[in-house]
Design an enzyme around this catalytic site. Structure first.
Site, mmCIF file in Angstrom:
data_model
loop_
_atom_site.group_PDB
_atom_site.id
_atom_site.type_symbol
_atom_site.label_atom_id
_atom_site.label_comp_id
_atom_site.label_asym_id
_atom_site.label_seq_id
_atom_site.Cartn_x
_atom_site.Cartn_y
_atom_site.Cartn_z
ATOM 1 N N ARG A 65 -4.525 0.561 10.441
ATOM 2 C CA ARG A 65 -3.792 0.804 9.190
ATOM 3 C C ARG A 65 -4.385 1.997 8.434
ATOM 4 O O ARG A 65 -3.671 2.814 7.862
ATOM 5 C CB ARG A 65 -3.852 -0.410 8.267
ATOM 6 N N HIS A 69 -2.373 5.205 7.074
ATOM 7 C CA HIS A 69 -2.309 5.530 5.652
ATOM 8 C C HIS A 69 -2.931 6.898 5.365
ATOM 9 O O HIS A 69 -2.508 7.594 4.443
ATOM 10 C CB HIS A 69 -3.021 4.455 4.832
ATOM 11 N N ASN A 94 -3.524 0.982 -0.772
ATOM 12 C CA ASN A 94 -4.747 1.059 0.041
ATOM 13 C C ASN A 94 -5.830 0.086 -0.411
ATOM 14 O O ASN A 94 -6.922 0.053 0.182
ATOM 15 C CB ASN A 94 -5.317 2.483 -0.021
#
Length: 329
Positions: A65, A69, A94
């Site tokens: 992830r 991101h 985040n």
């Protein structure tokens, strides 16, 4: 044994990826960038990720992830790693990312072996690949040669795909980064590992869109399970697997869950209910009459494309090789 087998499979797919990965040369990255300057970079990153994974398997989806991101904001430049007030890592999308300590660990070792050579952006790209392999997926050759960015602003995270986004919005956000609809479905398939907090989907379980009932796209037989895990007005931080019954294994069961109405995030489930993306989900499931796609192979191809979004390379004046990943030099 599983890791060795997957590495063997990855080697078998190398020729398939080679042509695609070589196209990254136009972006300034290439497979084997550190072959002369820091030949042990991949083995150091791999062993570091494995060590942390063995202690805590949730590191795998966390690193995957984090790479995603990072690439969608300012390009793949490790700006997500910079600490401080109002940086990307403080932004709401985040706030629950994990794995920073893994990158810091690998960076410390690489600075000792090859000072000032390996970028944090490349470490993150390699760590994401290694995480997939450790979770049971197939690896891919990772082009390297990225430089680290110097800018990290929480306000820049608004273009990250969101859990309520329609398929049209998701497609637009991916297209803006040079990724197509197949890449969208493929990369969202990374949700085959990991969890989500109840706060990001519990609204689907009760008074969805002020209807007084649940999201009708949820399998009625699955609804009680979700409601027991995320009771109304309950603890929004409770974690639930994004791939029901297979959250720690990298496979295509995520897509089977979408077909069954068991997608956890609304944005994920929409990949099945929208015709423009459903065909790709069907192909990953091997639905008869459609050209099949191998999810593990296509995932690697899409990851290579994503990992070259707006990269900073060469002697670029807006990039550097950070000495510490959490701070600019």
């Amino acid at each position: 044994m599983r890791i060795q087998l997957n590495q063997t499979l990855a080697a078998a797919f190398f020729v398939l990826f080679a042509t695609f990965a070589t196209s990254a040369l136009g972006q300034g990255t290439r497979v084997g960038f550190y072959l002369s300057s820091c030949p042990r970079v991949e083995s150091v990153v791999q062993s570091t990720v494995r060590s942390h994974f063995n202690a805590n398997p949730t590191i795998a989806p966390g690193l995957l992830r984090m790479h995603f991101h990072d690439c969608f904001v300012q390009g793949c430049d490790a700006s997500i790693l910079i600490a401080g007030d109002d940086t990307e890592r403080t932004a709401p999308p985040n706030s629950l990312l994990r794995g920073y300590e893994v990158i810091d660990d690998a960076k410390t070792q690489l600075e000792a072996a090859c000072p000032g050579v390996v970028s944090c952006a490349d470490i993150l790209a390699l760590a994401a690949r290694d995480s997939v392999v450790l979770a049971g997926g197939v690896g891919w050759p990772v082009p390297t040669g990225r430089r680290d960015g110097r800018v990290s602003l929480a306000s820049d995270t608004s273009n990250l795909p969101g859990f309520t986004d329609s398929v049209d919005v998701q497609v637009q956000k991916f297209q803006a980064k040079g990724l197509n609809t197949q890449d969208l479905v493929t990369l969202v398939g990374g949700h085959t590992i990991g969890t989500s907090a109840c706060q990001f989907f519990s609204y689907r379980l009760y008074n969805y869109n002020s209807t007084g009932g649940p999201d009708p796209s949820i399998d009625p037989a699955f609804l009680p399970t979700l409601q027991s895990l995320c009771p109304q007005n309950g603890d929004g931080s409770t974690r639930v697997g994004l791939d029901n019954s297979s959250q720690n294994r990298f496979d295509n069961s995520f897509f089977a869950n979408l077909r069954s109405g068991r997608g956890i995030l609304e944005s994920d489930q929409k990949l099945w209910t929208d015709a423009s993306t459903q065909s790709f989900v069907q192909r990953y499931l091997g639905i008869r009459g459609l050209l099949g796609l191998t999810f593990s192979v296509e995932f690697g191809r899409s990851m290579v494309k994503m990992s070259n979004i707006e990269v900073k390379t060469g002697s670029s004046t807006d990039g550097e090789i950070r000495r510490v990943c959490s701070a600019v030099n």
